[in-house]
Design a protein around this motif. Structure first.
Motif, PDB file in Angstrom:
ATOM      1  N   TYR A 137      -0.635  -3.173  -7.435  1.00 57.56           N
ATOM      2  CA  TYR A 137      -1.758  -3.828  -6.762  1.00 57.56           C
ATOM      3  C   TYR A 137      -2.011  -5.202  -7.357  1.00 57.56           C
ATOM      4  O   TYR A 137      -2.276  -6.182  -6.627  1.00 57.56           O
ATOM      5  CB  TYR A 137      -3.012  -2.960  -6.876  1.00 57.56           C
ATOM      6  CG  TYR A 137      -4.251  -3.637  -6.354  1.00 57.56           C
ATOM      7  CD1 TYR A 137      -4.508  -3.709  -4.987  1.00 57.56           C
ATOM      8  CD2 TYR A 137      -5.170  -4.233  -7.232  1.00 57.56           C
ATOM      9  CE1 TYR A 137      -5.643  -4.348  -4.503  1.00 57.56           C
ATOM     10  CE2 TYR A 137      -6.304  -4.867  -6.752  1.00 57.56           C
ATOM     11  CZ  TYR A 137      -6.531  -4.925  -5.391  1.00 57.56           C
ATOM     12  OH  TYR A 137      -7.656  -5.560  -4.907  1.00 57.56           O
ATOM     13  N   ALA A 190       0.830  -1.219   0.000  1.00 62.07           N
ATOM     14  CA  ALA A 190       0.000   0.000   0.000  1.00 62.07           C
ATOM     15  C   ALA A 190       0.856   1.257   0.000  1.00 62.07           C
ATOM     16  O   ALA A 190       0.544   2.241  -0.680  1.00 62.07           O
ATOM     17  CB  ALA A 190      -0.930  -0.014   1.215  1.00 62.07           C
ATOM     18  N   ALA A 240      -6.563   1.428  -0.906  1.00 63.60           N
ATOM     19  CA  ALA A 240      -5.561   2.164  -1.686  1.00 63.60           C
ATOM     20  C   ALA A 240      -5.888   2.111  -3.175  1.00 63.60           C
ATOM     21  O   ALA A 240      -5.778   3.117  -3.892  1.00 63.60           O
ATOM     22  CB  ALA A 240      -4.172   1.602  -1.415  1.00 63.60           C
ATOM     23  N   GLU A 263      -6.945  -2.606   3.713  1.00 62.73           N
ATOM     24  CA  GLU A 263      -6.008  -1.507   3.479  1.00 62.73           C
ATOM     25  C   GLU A 263      -5.559  -1.452   2.022  1.00 62.73           C
ATOM     26  O   GLU A 263      -5.513  -0.381   1.415  1.00 62.73           O
ATOM     27  CB  GLU A 263      -4.798  -1.654   4.402  1.00 62.73           C
ATOM     28  CG  GLU A 263      -3.804  -0.505   4.315  1.00 62.73           C
ATOM     29  CD  GLU A 263      -2.654  -0.666   5.294  1.00 62.73           C
ATOM     30  OE1 GLU A 263      -1.817   0.259   5.385  1.00 62.73           O
ATOM     31  OE2 GLU A 263      -2.594  -1.712   5.967  1.00 62.73           O
ATOM     32  N   LEU A 321      -4.697  11.034  -0.966  1.00 61.69           N
ATOM     33  CA  LEU A 321      -3.486  10.245  -1.166  1.00 61.69           C
ATOM     34  C   LEU A 321      -2.252  11.113  -1.367  1.00 61.69           C
ATOM     35  O   LEU A 321      -1.133  10.676  -1.128  1.00 61.69           O
ATOM     36  CB  LEU A 321      -3.656   9.332  -2.386  1.00 61.69           C
ATOM     37  CG  LEU A 321      -4.503   8.076  -2.186  1.00 61.69           C
ATOM     38  CD1 LEU A 321      -4.576   7.298  -3.485  1.00 61.69           C
ATOM     39  CD2 LEU A 321      -3.921   7.201  -1.094  1.00 61.69           C
ATOM     40  N   THR A 336       0.929   4.116  -2.983  1.00 66.98           N
ATOM     41  CA  THR A 336       0.731   5.540  -2.685  1.00 66.98           C
ATOM     42  C   THR A 336       1.894   6.376  -3.195  1.00 66.98           C
ATOM     43  O   THR A 336       1.708   7.458  -3.757  1.00 66.98           O
ATOM     44  CB  THR A 336       0.553   5.737  -1.174  1.00 66.98           C
ATOM     45  OG1 THR A 336      -0.533   4.933  -0.711  1.00 66.98           O
ATOM     46  CG2 THR A 336       0.273   7.194  -0.850  1.00 66.98           C
TER      47      THR A 336
END
Length: 412
Positions: free
Chosen positions: A198, A179, A220, A216, A231, A183
């Motif tokens: 991801y 995550a 994201a 989580e 973000l 970000t």
């Protein structure tokens, strides 16, 4: 004093950095077991389990004492104390790298904790009894790395991407690290790479564990697809570089500047006085002067006549004026027999002042004087100055006469 290291391998050095020989692998395992709990007595049975695990030899207790003697030769006799049936390592906690690492982790300082991390705990040492302690230290290190990378991602997302990529490849099942990487890529303007990260994380979780990404990681992805401004965080703010001296001078000027004075409230009027209508002057109150007589003086109404707006003439008759008695200050209306009032005499004209303000002066003390008629000033224009002669008090009634109004004393 000696220094003991457990991270990256078990080793002992002096204050000058000279290595100290502490013996065989079992002796090093015994030192690691004691160093993981400095200042705490460990019973011999517990030490046997930590050094040999589930398969100790029959002479484990005698062998343990021999390893203790080897450690005392290298560390010094007082370094290991015997407490009943237990042994205790008596060295300062800061002399052990694991103790320093744990202290920074407990203080919430991941960067400081990583400065004391020297590598895998007990590297190169086969110690099945200490596997739990090794796993705990490894987890603390991974959590500290994630917290430090997250802090760096908020300040410099582009610069932290390589370190994050390397960490997730070594630990592909840590969703928090994935995550943080997603970000950082989004903040660096690499939205496609963030979504690709991801997909890689999901593939690892499904293939190795058979589970979908947790909340989580899914949150994201949702924020990236929605271009959520949250973000961006601190990365969207503009930083100033090369202006340290100007910023310091501005801060010093703001700190040294005296506070601006507050406006003082208007002073309250003195007690015993009231402002006039339309002016800032005060009206004297009876009894406030030290020369005022002891008897009670009627109240005084002070007003400053100002210009009045013109009014339309009315058809009503003349209004009966009200006159003020000099003796009592009371207001009385003239009798019907004396209305309308006769023209004032020459003496009355001198004592009457239409434009002046009504002033009530207390009567002077009566003095014996010849009985004489005193002119009584009739009102003129609704205002008059009532000043009785100093020789007598005008306490008699006023009677009308063709020549004017006079005050005559009553017969005895």
């Amino acid at each position: 004093m000696v220094r003991i290291g457990l991270l990256g391998g078990v080793r002992v050095t002096t204050d000058d950095g000279e290595p100290v020989d502490i013996g065989s692998a079992k002796t090093q395992t015994l030192l690691a077991a004691l160093a993981l709990s400095p200042g705490t007595p460990l019973p011999q049975a517990r030490l046997v389990d930590l050094v040999w695990g589930d398969d100790p030899p029959r002479t484990a207790h005698k062998t343990l004492q021999w390893h203790v003697a080897q450690l005392r030769k290298g560390l010094g006799g007082p370094a290991i104390a015997r407490v009943g049936d237990a042994y205790r390592l008596d060295v300062p906690p800061d002399a052990i790298d694991v103790a320093r690492f744990r202290r920074h982790v407990g203080d919430g300082d991941p960067g400081g904790a990583l400065t004391h991390w020297g590598g895998s705990p007990l590297a190169g040492l086969d110690a099945p009894g200490l596997s739990g302690a090794v796993a705990g230290l490894t987890e603390q290190w991974a959590a500290a790395v994630e917290a430090d990378l997250e802090r760096r991602a908020a300040a410099d997302p582009r610069g932290v991407v390589p370190a994050l990529t390397e960490f997730v490849e070594q630990h592909p099942l840590r969703e928090r690290a994935w995550a943080v990487l997603m970000t950082a890529l989004f903040r660096a303007g690499r939205q496609a790479d963030a979504l690709a990260a991801y997909r890689r994380a999901r593939q690892h979780l499904v293939t190795e564990l058979g589970v979908e990404p947790g909340p989580e990681l899914r949150a994201a992805e949702t924020q990236i697809l929605a271009h959520d401004e949250r973000l961006r965080g601190a990365a969207s703010s503009t930083a100033l570089f090369g202006r340290d001296q100007d910023l310091a001078a501005t801060l010093d000027a703001l700190t040294a500047a005296p506070p601006s004075p507050r406006p003082s409230p208007p002073a309250a009027p003195p007690r015993g006085s009231s402002p006039r209508r339309g002016s800032g002057s005060a009206c004297p109150v009876s009894g406030s002067s030290p020369s005022a007589p002891s008897h009670r003086t009627p109240p005084c109404r002070c007003s400053t006549p100002g210009p009045r707006p013109p009014t339309a003439p009315t058809t009503r008759g003349p209004t009966r004026p009200r006159s003020r008695s000099c003796a009592t200050g009371s207001t009385a209306s003239p009798s019907p027999s004396s209305w309308p009032p006769p023209a004032p005499s020459a003496t009355a004209r001198r004592t009457s002042s239409p434009a002046s303000t009504t002033t009530c002066a207390p009567p002077a003390p009566a003095a014996p004087a010849p009985r004489a008629t005193a002119p009584c000033a009739p009102p003129s224009s609704g205002r008059s100055t009532c000043s009785p002669p100093p020789s007598r008090s005008c306490s008699s009634s006023c009677r009308s006469s063709p020549a004017g109004s006079t005050c005559r004393p009553r017969p005895p």
